[in-house]
Scaffold this motif. Structure first.
Motif, PDB file in Angstrom:
ATOM      1  N   UNK A   1       8.737   8.980   6.968  1.00 42.52           N
ATOM      2  CA  UNK A   1       9.547   9.216   5.731  1.00 42.52           C
ATOM      3  C   UNK A   1       9.346  10.660   5.080  1.00 42.52           C
ATOM      4  N   UNK A   2       8.140  10.397   4.353  1.00 39.98           N
ATOM      5  CA  UNK A   2       7.802  11.253   3.220  1.00 39.98           C
ATOM      6  C   UNK A   2       6.294  11.308   3.121  1.00 39.98           C
ATOM      7  N   UNK A   3       5.524  12.444   2.813  1.00 44.92           N
ATOM      8  CA  UNK A   3       4.182  12.416   2.801  1.00 44.92           C
ATOM      9  C   UNK A   3       3.912  11.947   1.226  1.00 44.92           C
ATOM     10  N   UNK A   4       4.660  11.539   0.444  1.00 50.35           N
ATOM     11  CA  UNK A   4       4.340  11.042  -0.747  1.00 50.35           C
ATOM     12  C   UNK A   4       3.861   9.641  -0.700  1.00 50.35           C
TER      13      UNK A   4
ATOM     14  N   UNK B   1      -8.908  -7.963   3.168  1.00 52.88           N
ATOM     15  CA  UNK B   1      -9.109  -7.166   4.328  1.00 52.88           C
ATOM     16  C   UNK B   1      -8.071  -6.681   4.965  1.00 52.88           C
ATOM     17  N   UNK B   2      -7.555  -7.723   5.617  1.00 54.28           N
ATOM     18  CA  UNK B   2      -6.226  -7.809   6.286  1.00 54.28           C
ATOM     19  C   UNK B   2      -4.961  -7.026   5.585  1.00 54.28           C
ATOM     20  N   UNK B   3      -4.747  -7.693   4.091  1.00 56.28           N
ATOM     21  CA  UNK B   3      -3.645  -6.986   3.367  1.00 56.28           C
ATOM     22  C   UNK B   3      -3.908  -5.530   3.060  1.00 56.28           C
ATOM     23  N   UNK B   4      -5.064  -5.428   2.698  1.00 52.55           N
ATOM     24  CA  UNK B   4      -5.599  -3.854   2.453  1.00 52.55           C
ATOM     25  C   UNK B   4      -5.475  -2.859   3.757  1.00 52.55           C
ATOM     26  N   UNK B   5      -5.788  -3.476   4.788  1.00 54.91           N
ATOM     27  CA  UNK B   5      -5.927  -2.744   6.313  1.00 54.91           C
ATOM     28  C   UNK B   5      -4.177  -2.583   6.483  1.00 54.91           C
ATOM     29  N   UNK B   6      -3.435  -3.460   6.211  1.00 54.81           N
ATOM     30  CA  UNK B   6      -1.936  -3.607   6.708  1.00 54.81           C
ATOM     31  C   UNK B   6      -1.404  -2.679   5.611  1.00 54.81           C
ATOM     32  N   UNK B   7      -1.579  -2.496   4.389  1.00 58.47           N
ATOM     33  CA  UNK B   7      -0.941  -1.562   3.349  1.00 58.47           C
ATOM     34  C   UNK B   7      -1.393  -0.228   3.621  1.00 58.47           C
ATOM     35  N   UNK B   8      -2.528   0.135   4.138  1.00 55.92           N
ATOM     36  CA  UNK B   8      -2.853   1.635   4.488  1.00 55.92           C
ATOM     37  C   UNK B   8      -2.317   1.973   5.802  1.00 55.92           C
ATOM     38  N   UNK B   9      -2.070   1.201   6.989  1.00 57.48           N
ATOM     39  CA  UNK B   9      -1.407   1.319   8.124  1.00 57.48           C
ATOM     40  C   UNK B   9      -0.056   1.555   7.717  1.00 57.48           C
ATOM     41  N   UNK B  10       0.619   0.839   6.972  1.00 58.65           N
ATOM     42  CA  UNK B  10       2.259   0.733   6.456  1.00 58.65           C
ATOM     43  C   UNK B  10       2.208   2.200   5.932  1.00 58.65           C
ATOM     44  N   UNK B  11       1.220   2.369   5.080  1.00 59.88           N
ATOM     45  CA  UNK B  11       1.633   3.625   4.300  1.00 59.88           C
ATOM     46  C   UNK B  11       1.489   4.961   5.011  1.00 59.88           C
ATOM     47  N   UNK B  12       0.635   4.810   5.931  1.00 61.29           N
ATOM     48  CA  UNK B  12       0.391   5.954   6.878  1.00 61.29           C
ATOM     49  C   UNK B  12       1.689   6.244   7.901  1.00 61.29           C
ATOM     50  N   UNK B  13       2.375   5.215   8.238  1.00 56.10           N
ATOM     51  CA  UNK B  13       3.554   5.021   9.105  1.00 56.10           C
ATOM     52  C   UNK B  13       4.483   5.633   8.200  1.00 56.10           C
ATOM     53  N   UNK B  14       4.695   5.037   7.033  1.00 57.79           N
ATOM     54  CA  UNK B  14       5.731   5.712   6.408  1.00 57.79           C
ATOM     55  C   UNK B  14       5.766   7.248   5.795  1.00 57.79           C
TER      56      UNK B  14
END
Length: 67
Positions: free
Chosen positions: A25-28, A8-21
């Motif tokens: 950076x890029x909506x992709x 759950x921590x890794x999945x949540x971190x990946x989601x927040x990181x991708x939203x930040x990026x």
């Protein structure tokens, strides 16, 4: 810490990181968010989670969800 907590921590971190990026950076990067979400949905139906399997292989103790 159990596999369940780490997944759950890794999945949540990946989601927040991708939203930040996506914002910075890029909506992709939102495709990464979609991939993580889709993987969480399939894991809820099948019980198969690649991250849980990897964590189990490196010796993290299982919780209740991914035995």
């Amino acid at each position: 810490m159990t596999i369940d907590q780490m997944v759950f921590r890794i999945a949540g971190s990946f989601i927040l990181l991708s939203l930040l990026l996506a914002v910075a950076h890029s909506y992709n990067w939102l495709w990464m968010t979609a991939f993580v979400g889709a993987n969480m949905i399939q894991a809820s139906f099948t019980g198969f989670c690649p991250m849980a399997k990897l964590l189990k292989m490196i010796g993290i103790k299982p919780g209740e969800a991914f035995k």
